[in-house]
Design an enzyme around this catalytic site. Structure first.
Site, PDB file in Angstrom:
ATOM      1  CD  GLU A  29      -2.431  -1.495   2.432  1.00 50.49           C
ATOM      2  OE1 GLU A  29      -2.669  -0.170   3.347  1.00 50.49           O
ATOM      3  OE2 GLU A  29      -3.089  -1.844   2.667  1.00 50.49           O
ATOM      4  CD  GLU A  60      -4.141  -4.995   5.859  1.00 54.41           C
ATOM      5  OE1 GLU A  60      -3.611  -3.909   5.267  1.00 54.41           O
ATOM      6  OE2 GLU A  60      -5.253  -5.281   4.888  1.00 54.41           O
ATOM      7  CG  HIS A 129      -1.527   3.345  13.142  1.00 50.85           C
ATOM      8  ND1 HIS A 129      -3.059   3.452  13.733  1.00 50.85           N
ATOM      9  CD2 HIS A 129      -1.672   2.931  12.122  1.00 50.85           C
ATOM     10  CE1 HIS A 129      -4.183   3.525  12.849  1.00 50.85           C
ATOM     11  NE2 HIS A 129      -3.066   3.894  11.812  1.00 50.85           N
TER      12      HIS A 129
END
Length: 337
Positions: A29, A60, A129
């Site tokens: 990405e 993914e 994250h």
């Protein structure tokens, strides 16, 4: 030799391998025109073209399935998962297909793919994250798991991963992506900073997977760590003035058991430090390995210093990280036991 931070070293590794081997393909990405969210692939698409460096859909599982197919076909794909937290949709492809391919086919096929993924905290990314999922992958037979702690190792290990004929999961600690880290920061490093962390050869070199580095020799206690926490451990040892041997594992699987056993047999004491949560973290495996191989040499219980067993805190991530103060307390308890 050039002064590089880890981002630049990773970019140099990819550039070096794409020059040497036409079968190396980079995708994921935003890795193409944009150069990756952390800029690790900056300039590669312009240099090597859209057919070798290209963007993928936000899928993914699709990224990983494509990488496996490329590997079987004869390419050496380097697939980027934008954050390690998003690798879970690809987990089935990695575990059920890539990791088993060589064994299922009796050696007829293999999957020489590398999965790059920024991991850990340091950017206030919160629960989606900032995770450190390395222990999940070390449990899977057929996968190799690598976590570098500095630019020199990052380039050499990534080159070795790309050249390996088996799938390698390559976790990149984002907290030390951009510049120097002395273990005492109480805030994230400046985003996109361009400060060097060390001298890195511009040309090809490789660091064999499965070989740890003794980053600080010592005789009183062994400290086992990897990634960002290596810098925290070095800061703690220096602040406390303890004659500790600090080992950077670099490769979690394969694991350099010989270096660990030799060190602990010499010092008689050991602590383990990692950023991931405590329960079932890779530190538990390290404790078991040390106990199995060094039991009669141990003079104190083995301690773990880890992240907390809680959902990853957003605003309080720097309280979550193991810091030098926690490491020093563990060192002192173990030395006094």
């Amino acid at each position: 030799m050039s002064a590089m931070n880890m981002i630049q070293a990773i970019n140099s590794a990819l550039d070096t391998m794409m020059q040497r081997d036409d079968s190396v393909v980079v995708f994921g990405e935003d890795v193409g025109y944009f150069g990756g969210v952390f800029r690790c692939t900056a300039g590669l698409q312009k240099k090597y073209g859209h057919h070798r460096v290209f963007d993928s859909p936000i899928s993914e599982a699709g990224i990983m399935g494509t990488a496996i197919g490329m590997g079987v076909y004869g390419l050496r794909p380097v697939a980027e998962i934008q954050f390690a937290d998003y690798i879970y949709p690809a987990f089935d492809q990695l575990v059920s297909e890539a990791a088993r391919l060589r064994y299922r086919s009796g050696g007829e096929f293999h999957a020489p793919l590398t999965v790059r993924a920024p991991s850990g905290g340091g950017i206030f990314g919160g629960q989606t994250h900032s995770q450190s999922p390395e222990s999940i992958f070390t449990h899977v037979c057929g996968l190799k798991t690598v976590v570098p702690s500095n630019p020199y190792d990052a380039k050499g290990l990534l080159i070795a991963a790309i050249e390996d004929d088996d799938p390698v999961v390559f976790f990149e600690p984002k907290r030390i992506y951009n510049g120097p880290f002395d273990g005492h920061h109480d805030r994230p490093l400046t985003p996109w900073a361009k400060h060097p962390m060390g001298e890195v050869p511009d040309d090809y070199y490789r660091i064999p997977l499965g070989k740890a580095a003794i980053v600080r020799p010592g005789r009183r206690i062994t400290v086992l760590s990897y990634g960002t926490m290596v810098h925290v451990c070095l800061a703690a040892v220096a602040e406390a003035g303890i004659d500790a041997e600090v080992i950077d594992l670099r490769s979690l699987l394969p694991l350099d058991l010989d270096t660990i056993v030799e060190s602990v047999s010499k010092t008689g004491r050991c602590i383990v430090v990692h950023e991931a949560t405590r329960t079932c973290g890779f530190g538990a495996e390290l404790v078991a390995v040390v106990q199995e191989h060094c039991f009669w040499c141990l003079e104190a219980p083995i301690e773990r210093v880890t992240g907390w067993d809680t959902p990853y805190p957003h605003a309080l991530e720097w309280a979550y990280f193991p810091g030098p103060a926690r490491v020093i307390k563990a060192l002192q308890r173990t030395l006094e036991a």
